[in-house]
Design an enzyme around this catalytic site. Structure first.
Site, PDB file in Angstrom:
ATOM      1  N   HIS A 146      -9.515 -31.822  48.051  1.00  0.00           N
ATOM      2  CA  HIS A 146      -9.003 -32.863  47.565  1.00  0.00           C
ATOM      3  C   HIS A 146      -7.915 -33.008  46.414  1.00  0.00           C
ATOM      4  CE1 HIS A 146      -7.848 -37.122  48.493  1.00  0.00           C
ATOM      5  NE2 HIS A 146      -7.862 -37.282  47.308  1.00  0.00           N
ATOM      6  N   TYR A 168      -3.422 -33.736  45.410  1.00  0.00           N
ATOM      7  CA  TYR A 168      -2.707 -34.401  44.335  1.00  0.00           C
ATOM      8  C   TYR A 168      -1.857 -33.149  43.776  1.00  0.00           C
ATOM      9  CZ  TYR A 168      -5.502 -38.385  45.382  1.00  0.00           C
ATOM     10  OH  TYR A 168      -6.039 -39.226  46.318  1.00  0.00           O
ATOM     11  N   HIS A 187      -2.102 -39.039  58.853  1.00  0.00           N
ATOM     12  CA  HIS A 187      -1.997 -39.431  57.577  1.00  0.00           C
ATOM     13  C   HIS A 187      -1.631 -38.139  56.771  1.00  0.00           C
ATOM     14  CE1 HIS A 187      -3.652 -40.322  53.862  1.00  0.00           C
ATOM     15  NE2 HIS A 187      -4.468 -39.314  53.633  1.00  0.00           N
ATOM     16  N   PHE A 188      -1.788 -37.071  57.139  1.00  0.00           N
ATOM     17  CA  PHE A 188      -1.261 -35.898  56.119  1.00  0.00           C
ATOM     18  C   PHE A 188       0.354 -35.573  56.374  1.00  0.00           C
ATOM     19  CE2 PHE A 188      -4.214 -32.776  58.487  1.00  0.00           C
ATOM     20  CZ  PHE A 188      -3.093 -32.112  59.084  1.00  0.00           C
ATOM     21  N   HIS A 189       0.480 -36.207  57.572  1.00  0.00           N
ATOM     22  CA  HIS A 189       1.861 -35.465  57.874  1.00  0.00           C
ATOM     23  C   HIS A 189       3.067 -36.601  57.355  1.00  0.00           C
ATOM     24  CE1 HIS A 189       0.851 -32.682  60.484  1.00  0.00           C
ATOM     25  NE2 HIS A 189       2.061 -32.082  60.642  1.00  0.00           N
ATOM     26  N   ARG A 234      -8.377 -34.377  66.722  1.00  0.00           N
ATOM     27  CA  ARG A 234      -7.633 -33.387  66.060  1.00  0.00           C
ATOM     28  C   ARG A 234      -7.715 -32.031  66.478  1.00  0.00           C
ATOM     29  NH1 ARG A 234      -9.041 -32.802  59.579  1.00  0.00           N
ATOM     30  NH2 ARG A 234      -7.330 -31.512  59.662  1.00  0.00           N
ATOM     31  N   ARG A 235      -6.872 -30.919  66.223  1.00  0.00           N
ATOM     32  CA  ARG A 235      -7.243 -29.786  66.273  1.00  0.00           C
ATOM     33  C   ARG A 235      -7.685 -29.094  67.841  1.00  0.00           C
ATOM     34  NH1 ARG A 235     -10.419 -28.325  60.332  1.00  0.00           N
ATOM     35  NH2 ARG A 235      -8.141 -27.793  59.524  1.00  0.00           N
TER      36      ARG A 235
HETATM   37 FE1  HAS Z   1      -5.364 -38.016  52.099  1.00  0.00          FE
HETATM   38  C1  HAS Z   1      -7.411 -36.359  54.382  1.00  0.00           C
HETATM   39  C2  HAS Z   1      -7.933 -40.297  51.525  1.00  0.00           C
HETATM   40  C3  HAS Z   1      -3.751 -39.576  49.342  1.00  0.00           C
HETATM   41  C4  HAS Z   1      -3.717 -35.295  52.396  1.00  0.00           C
HETATM   42  N1  HAS Z   1      -5.525 -36.362  53.174  1.00  0.00           N
HETATM   43  C5  HAS Z   1      -6.450 -35.997  54.010  1.00  0.00           C
HETATM   44  C6  HAS Z   1      -5.800 -34.555  54.708  1.00  0.00           C
HETATM   45  C7  HAS Z   1      -4.937 -34.216  53.899  1.00  0.00           C
HETATM   46  C8  HAS Z   1      -4.448 -35.294  52.947  1.00  0.00           C
HETATM   47  C9  HAS Z   1      -3.963 -33.108  54.025  1.00  0.00           C
HETATM   48  O1  HAS Z   1     -11.066 -40.742  51.895  1.00  0.00           O
HETATM   49  C10 HAS Z   1      -6.591 -33.837  55.654  1.00  0.00           C
HETATM   50  C11 HAS Z   1      -7.554 -32.847  55.244  1.00  0.00           C
HETATM   51  C12 HAS Z   1      -8.430 -32.176  56.418  1.00  0.00           C
HETATM   52  O2  HAS Z   1      -7.480 -31.334  56.821  1.00  0.00           O
HETATM   53  O3  HAS Z   1      -9.364 -32.470  56.926  1.00  0.00           O
HETATM   54  N2  HAS Z   1      -5.892 -39.743  51.028  1.00  0.00           N
HETATM   55  C13 HAS Z   1      -6.997 -40.451  50.775  1.00  0.00           C
HETATM   56  C14 HAS Z   1      -6.553 -41.655  49.622  1.00  0.00           C
HETATM   57  C15 HAS Z   1      -5.406 -41.273  49.255  1.00  0.00           C
HETATM   58  C16 HAS Z   1      -5.077 -40.083  49.746  1.00  0.00           C
HETATM   59  C17 HAS Z   1      -7.547 -42.609  49.224  1.00  0.00           C
HETATM   60  N3  HAS Z   1      -3.830 -37.459  51.048  1.00  0.00           N
HETATM   61  C18 HAS Z   1      -3.422 -38.253  49.980  1.00  0.00           C
HETATM   62  C19 HAS Z   1      -2.107 -37.767  49.448  1.00  0.00           C
HETATM   63  C20 HAS Z   1      -2.005 -36.395  50.345  1.00  0.00           C
HETATM   64  C21 HAS Z   1      -3.050 -36.423  51.248  1.00  0.00           C
HETATM   65  C22 HAS Z   1      -1.103 -38.170  48.493  1.00  0.00           C
HETATM   66  C23 HAS Z   1      -1.006 -35.413  50.310  1.00  0.00           C
HETATM   67  C24 HAS Z   1      -0.140 -35.414  49.452  1.00  0.00           C
HETATM   68  N4  HAS Z   1      -7.451 -38.477  52.870  1.00  0.00           N
HETATM   69  C25 HAS Z   1      -8.358 -39.386  52.413  1.00  0.00           C
HETATM   70  C26 HAS Z   1      -9.538 -39.073  53.189  1.00  0.00           C
HETATM   71  C27 HAS Z   1      -9.265 -38.230  54.074  1.00  0.00           C
HETATM   72  C28 HAS Z   1      -8.006 -37.780  53.680  1.00  0.00           C
HETATM   73  C29 HAS Z   1     -10.824 -39.979  53.071  1.00  0.00           C
HETATM   74  C30 HAS Z   1     -10.485 -37.395  54.996  1.00  0.00           C
HETATM   75  C31 HAS Z   1     -10.544 -38.162  56.263  1.00  0.00           C
HETATM   76  C32 HAS Z   1     -11.269 -37.271  57.279  1.00  0.00           C
HETATM   77  O4  HAS Z   1     -12.190 -38.079  57.583  1.00  0.00           O
HETATM   78  O5  HAS Z   1     -11.108 -36.376  57.537  1.00  0.00           O
HETATM   79  C33 HAS Z   1      -4.814 -42.138  48.087  1.00  0.00           C
HETATM   80  O6  HAS Z   1      -4.280 -41.081  47.067  1.00  0.00           O
HETATM   81  C34 HAS Z   1      -3.723 -42.948  48.568  1.00  0.00           C
HETATM   82  C35 HAS Z   1      -2.866 -43.733  47.167  1.00  0.00           C
HETATM   83  C36 HAS Z   1      -1.719 -44.481  47.693  1.00  0.00           C
HETATM   84  C37 HAS Z   1      -1.082 -45.510  47.397  1.00  0.00           C
HETATM   85  C38 HAS Z   1       0.230 -45.762  47.851  1.00  0.00           C
HETATM   86  C39 HAS Z   1       1.080 -46.200  46.399  1.00  0.00           C
HETATM   87  C40 HAS Z   1       2.515 -46.252  46.952  1.00  0.00           C
HETATM   88  C41 HAS Z   1       3.683 -45.765  46.081  1.00  0.00           C
HETATM   89  C42 HAS Z   1       4.919 -45.829  47.001  1.00  0.00           C
HETATM   90  C43 HAS Z   1       5.595 -47.112  46.299  1.00  0.00           C
HETATM   91  C44 HAS Z   1       6.886 -47.272  46.780  1.00  0.00           C
HETATM   92  C45 HAS Z   1       8.115 -47.608  46.214  1.00  0.00           C
HETATM   93  C46 HAS Z   1       9.270 -47.726  47.042  1.00  0.00           C
HETATM   94  C47 HAS Z   1       8.136 -47.760  44.524  1.00  0.00           C
HETATM   95  C48 HAS Z   1      -2.194 -46.661  46.884  1.00  0.00           C
HETATM   96  C49 HAS Z   1       3.234 -45.082  44.742  1.00  0.00           C
HETATM   97  C50 HAS Z   1       9.676 -49.196  46.976  1.00  0.00           C
HETATM   98  C51 HAS Z   1      11.368 -49.327  47.003  1.00  0.00           C
HETATM   99  C52 HAS Z   1      11.958 -50.088  47.777  1.00  0.00           C
HETATM  100  C53 HAS Z   1      13.308 -49.943  47.677  1.00  0.00           C
HETATM  101  C54 HAS Z   1      11.280 -51.251  48.558  1.00  0.00           C
END
Ligand code: HAS
Length: 545
Positions: free
Chosen positions: A215, A219, A366-368, A431-432
């Site tokens: 995990h 990050y 999700h991860f793509h 998946r997979r």
């Molecule tokens: Fe995830 C599975 C939970 C973020 C990558 N994640 C994965 C896997 C990968 C991955 C590779 O709880 C698969 C692993 C495998 O092969 O089995 N993930 C989360 C949570 C977050 C999260 C809670 N993941 C990421 C990020 C990744 C990533 C970042 C890669 C870089 N993930 C999970 C969970 C699994 C999981 C479970 C397991 C699922 C399972 O059962 O297998 C959080 O960090 C997300 C928080 C993000 C936000 C978004 C904030 C938005 C922002 C953009 C603002 C936009 C602006 C633009 C300012 C709350 C900062 C506006 C502009 C205008 C002009 C309008």
């Protein structure tokens, strides 16, 4: 930047972009096989291709790009001495040798274990030894970065460190602490087992150690993108850093909360007490906060800059953004993608909802969106100025335009592919898995259309990859000579001074270790105590069990 600094970063970037090409091609093959459009020739196995794809894009491209980019940031902000530079090169070669070893085993079909290399899948020992070397090489990079900041601090007593160097050190601390887990399982479990010194492997221990690392790994990918969002994008759009303190706080929160959360990947796994799963889910919700802080900070920075330029109305600031500058446009599309991507993450982390999506292709969707859109588009955005700045060339109008087209192609391809993956996952598709009609079951027929959509999205993405590699080659070898800006933003002049406690490393590392011990000690003891007979936690050397 000196010639030496440029060569060092470029070495890492070469590996990253070669990986992009190979890994991308594998991705295309997968979507074609999965949709039943292609059968792999010469006895090549689907899982071999999937392993190359995951390892080379998820582990090699990211790690090499990040370490290379971070060296450039450190060289620019705190400098790199000759001696540190020598160690940096040593780390590069150790990583490259390790990568080559692992790659050869996968290409020979001796390590089709996917990028998570879950036991009891077993690979050739050279695969694990290669991985261990990559980790050791990256540790050398960690210590070079730590040393760089340490030396700067000694020479600038009482001053706050440059923001980007602070961020790099946080990311490398996070990486160092996280990789201890994967190093432990590789060295103590996988290598002895694959060499035949151990008869068995304790699967739960290995998966727990993997996710202790897995995990925070995500990050480690995300934070360099955040470095660009916080400290580079403001300069590109003609603004300033909204708040230096908030940026540092968000990075500190990532350090503390990204590690003690690995169980959210193991929520469906037996053998882990539900109470501890619950606790780690709560901690997972804590690690969402720094991303929300980042979203707030970005909106504030865009709005303040726009209003300063005289744009009025609720959304007038939106118009001032330099949509035609690819250095801004690509990361911005990445940011936008992070809104649904992060929402998906929150769904994954919610214990009950995880039961719906776990092991379905929703997770791949999700991860793509996260790593393969938000992060990679920001990395592309960085490349448009970093590469010419390193090679002494200029980003031309033509390449800028091509970059915008590349970004649009990526966004379209990924929306189709990842969108299809998300929906198909909710319909239960695993998946997979390779192409299968699942014995003609009705449910599986529902998935076919989405699999075709995945193949269409995947093919569009592959065009995006070819275009990006073309731009890389142009910026490295052919673009006209010139001076490209290395854009680092300043703080707002009326900003409150950053509190010095944000640089209290002992405090943050201490709290991080305390949280890790809290989240993992009791469950780990439980896991070991409950290990079934014949499956000791560490079966080495033979005869110990
Ligand atoms: Fe995830 C599975 C939970 C973020 C990558 N994640 C994965 C896997 C990968 C991955 C590779 O709880 C698969 C692993 C495998 O092969 O089995 N993930 C989360 C949570 C977050 C999260 C809670 N993941 C990421 C990020 C990744 C990533 C970042 C890669 C870089 N993930 C999970 C969970 C699994 C999981 C479970 C397991 C699922 C399972 O059962 O297998 C959080 O960090 C997300 C928080 C993000 C936000 C978004 C904030 C938005 C922002 C953009 C603002 C936009 C602006 C633009 C300012 C709350 C900062 C506006 C502009 C205008 C002009 C309008």
């Amino acid at each position: 930047l000196t010639k030496f600094d440029s060569k060092l970063t470029m070495a890492f970037l070469y590996v990253a972009f070669i990986s992009l090409l190979i890994g991308g091609l594998m991705g295309l093959l997968q979507t074609l096989v999965r949709s039943g459009t292609l059968e792999l020739p010469w006895g090549i196995d689907y899982y071999q291709v999937l392993t190359v794809h995951g390892v080379i894009l998820g582990l090699v491209l990211t790690t090499f790009f990040i370490i290379g980019f971070q060296y450039a940031l450190m060289a620019k902000t705190v400098g790199i001495s000759k001696k540190q530079g020598k160690y940096a090169w040593l780390g590069f070669w150790v990583m490259l040798i390790g990568t080559t070893m692992s790659a050869i085993t996968i290409l020979l079909g001796k390590a089709s274990v996917l990028y998570t290399f879950y036991a009891p899948l077993k690979a050739h020992p050279a695969f694990y030894i290669g991985l261990a070397l990559v980790v050791v090489g990256s540790w050398i990079a960690c210590f070079v970065n730590f040393r760089q900041l340490y030396v700067w601090k000694k020479e600038h007593k009482g001053e706050k460190s440059p923001l980007l160097s602070f961020m790099v050190v946080i990311n490398m601390l996070l990486w160092f602490i996280a990789t201890l887990g994967v190093a432990a399982t590789v060295l103590i479990q996988f290598i002895p087992w694959s060499l035949g010194y151990a008869e068995t492997i304790n699967v739960l221990v290995s998966r727990t150690l993997f996710w202790y690392f897995g995990h925070p790994l995500v990050y480690f990918w995300l934070l360099p993108a955040y470095m660009a969002w916080y400290a580079i994008i403001p300069k590109i759009i003609g603004g300033k850093i909204f708040s230096d303190s908030l940026a540092r706080l968000s990075f500190v929160l990532f350090l503390m909360f990204s590690i003690p959360v690995g169980f959210h990947h193991q929520l469906t796994e037996p053998g882990i007490d539900p109470t501890w799963k619950f606790i780690q889910v709560v901690l997972t919700f804590m690690v969402i906060i720094p991303s929300l802080l980042t979203a707030f900070s970005m909106f504030a920075m865009f709005e303040i800059t726009g209003r300063r330029k005289g744009f009025k109305g609720l959304f007038g600031w939106f118009k001032h953004l330099p949509w035609k500058d690819v250095r801004f446009f690509a990361p911005m599309v990445g940011m936008l993608a992070f809104i649904p991507a992060g929402t998906g993450g929150i769904i994954n982390a919610s214990h009950q909802l995880n039961n719906v999506i776990h092991n379905t292709i929703w997770v791949t969707g999700h991860f793509h969106l996260t790593v393969a859109t938000t992060v990679i588009l920001t990395f592309f955005g960085i490349s448009y100025w970093l590469i010419p700045a390193l090679t002494g060339r200029k980003l031309t109008f033509k390449m800028n335009k091509l970059g915008i087209i590349q970004t649009i192609i990526w966004a379209v391809g990924m929306s189709i592919m990842s969108g299809a993956m998300h929906i198909q996952g909710l319909l239960g598709a695993p998946r997979r898995s390779s192409y299968s009609t699942y014995g003609g079951t009705e449910q599986a027929t529902d998935w076919i259309g989405y699999q075709m959509a995945q193949a269409i999205g995947g093919s569009i993405l592959f065009i995006g990859i070819i275009l990006m590699v073309y731009i890389f080659v142009n910026l490295t070898f052919f673009a006209p000579k010139g001076v490209e800006e290395f854009p680092i933003a300043e703080e707002e002049s009326d900003a409150e001074p950053t509190p010095m406690f944000l640089e209290n490393w002992k405090l943050w590392v201490g709290l991080t270790v305390a949280l890790i011990l809290f989240a993992y000690t009791i469950p780990f003891i439980d896991i070991i105590q409950q290990s079934p007979p014949g499956s000791p936690p560490f079966d080495w050397p033979i005869g110990n069990s």
